[in-house]
Design an enzyme around this catalytic site. Structure first.
Site: not given
Ligand code: PGA
Length: 252
Positions: A9-11, A95, A97, A164, A170, A209, A230-231
């Protein structure tokens, strides 16, 4: 055994040109890998440039959002027809966010999911509790509510559920494996209550994470069918390493 799914997930990171570069790097490292579903979800502005690179390969394209109406006066939203034309096969919904920064309700998440599934895309439904909810012992209650609303009225469907925990996203604080295992088992139980034995094929993946060093432990857990990353998916090297470690562990 359920198939592994490793999803990046590149956000809101990358521009069309940097996304192209990242996609090429990922393709060079992972094309030809057949033991897992490997999906990248760039921001909508980079979907077309990434599609040019990955469509027709073993890397599959996913989107981070979809609107429930086919088209209309919905400024800033993304239509299903556009996603299908670009070649997206997956879409992330719910998600944290979207839920907690943009205020998306369970009902809105449900409408987005329904549209994606009706149009033949695979849904990646994110669920998870906030830190205070976990502390109050409400994890299962929150996840039940999120799942019940999202899955209401759906038949057995092409769906991945991503657990999640909001406090793990994050932050560098991955959830303990025994907690991941317990919540995944709970999600699987809810899926089977809704879809019966058909639900046995729906992957339940973990996100929050995830780094390459975590993946072997996660994949060794029978309840974990992959990861939403994500990251660490913004570096082709670490994303490829996550994919490879998950596969090695599953095969071992
Ligand atoms: P993260 O994000 O790996 O940076 O914690 C995961 C996500 O939000 O899908």
């Amino acid at each position: 055994m359920r198939r592994l799914a490793l999803i990046g997930n590149w956000k809101m990171y990358t521009t069309p040109s940097s996304a192209r570069f990242l996609a090429e790097d990922i393709l060079n490292r992972l094309n030809g890998v057949k033991e897992a579903d490997i999906v990248v979800c760039p921001p909508s502005t980079s979907l077309v440039s990434v599609a040019d690179i990955v469509n027709g390969s073993d890397i599959v394209l996913g989107a981070q959002n979809v609107h429930w109406e086919r088209e209309g006066a919905f400024t800033g939203e993304i239509s299903i027809d556009a996603l299908v034309e670009i070649g997206c096969r997956y879409v992330i919904v719910g998600h944290s966010e979207r839920r907690h920064i943009f205020g998306e309700s369970d009902e809105v998440v449900a409408k987005r999911l329904r549209r994606a599934l009706e149009s033949g895309l695979k849904g990646i439904l994110c669920v998870g509790e906030k830190e205070d909810e976990r502390q109050r012992g409400e994890t299962e209650k929150v996840i039940s509510r999120q799942m019940d609303t999202a899955l209401e009225g759906l038949k057995r469907t092409e769906l991945i559920v991503a657990y999640e925990p909001v406090w793990a996203i994050g932050t560098g604080r991955r959830a303990e494996i025994r907690d991941v295992e317990a919540v995944h088992r709970f999600i699987r139980k809810r899926l089977s209550e809704r879809f019966g034995k058909d639900a046995s094929g729906n992957p339940v993946i973990y996100g929050g994470s995830v780094m390459p060093d975590d993946m072997a432990e996660l994949a060794a857990c029978e309840e974990v069918d992959g990861a939403l990353v994500g990251g660490a998916s913004l570096s082709a090297e670490s994303f490829a390493s996550i994919v490879t470690r998950a596969i090695e562990r599953r095969i071992a």
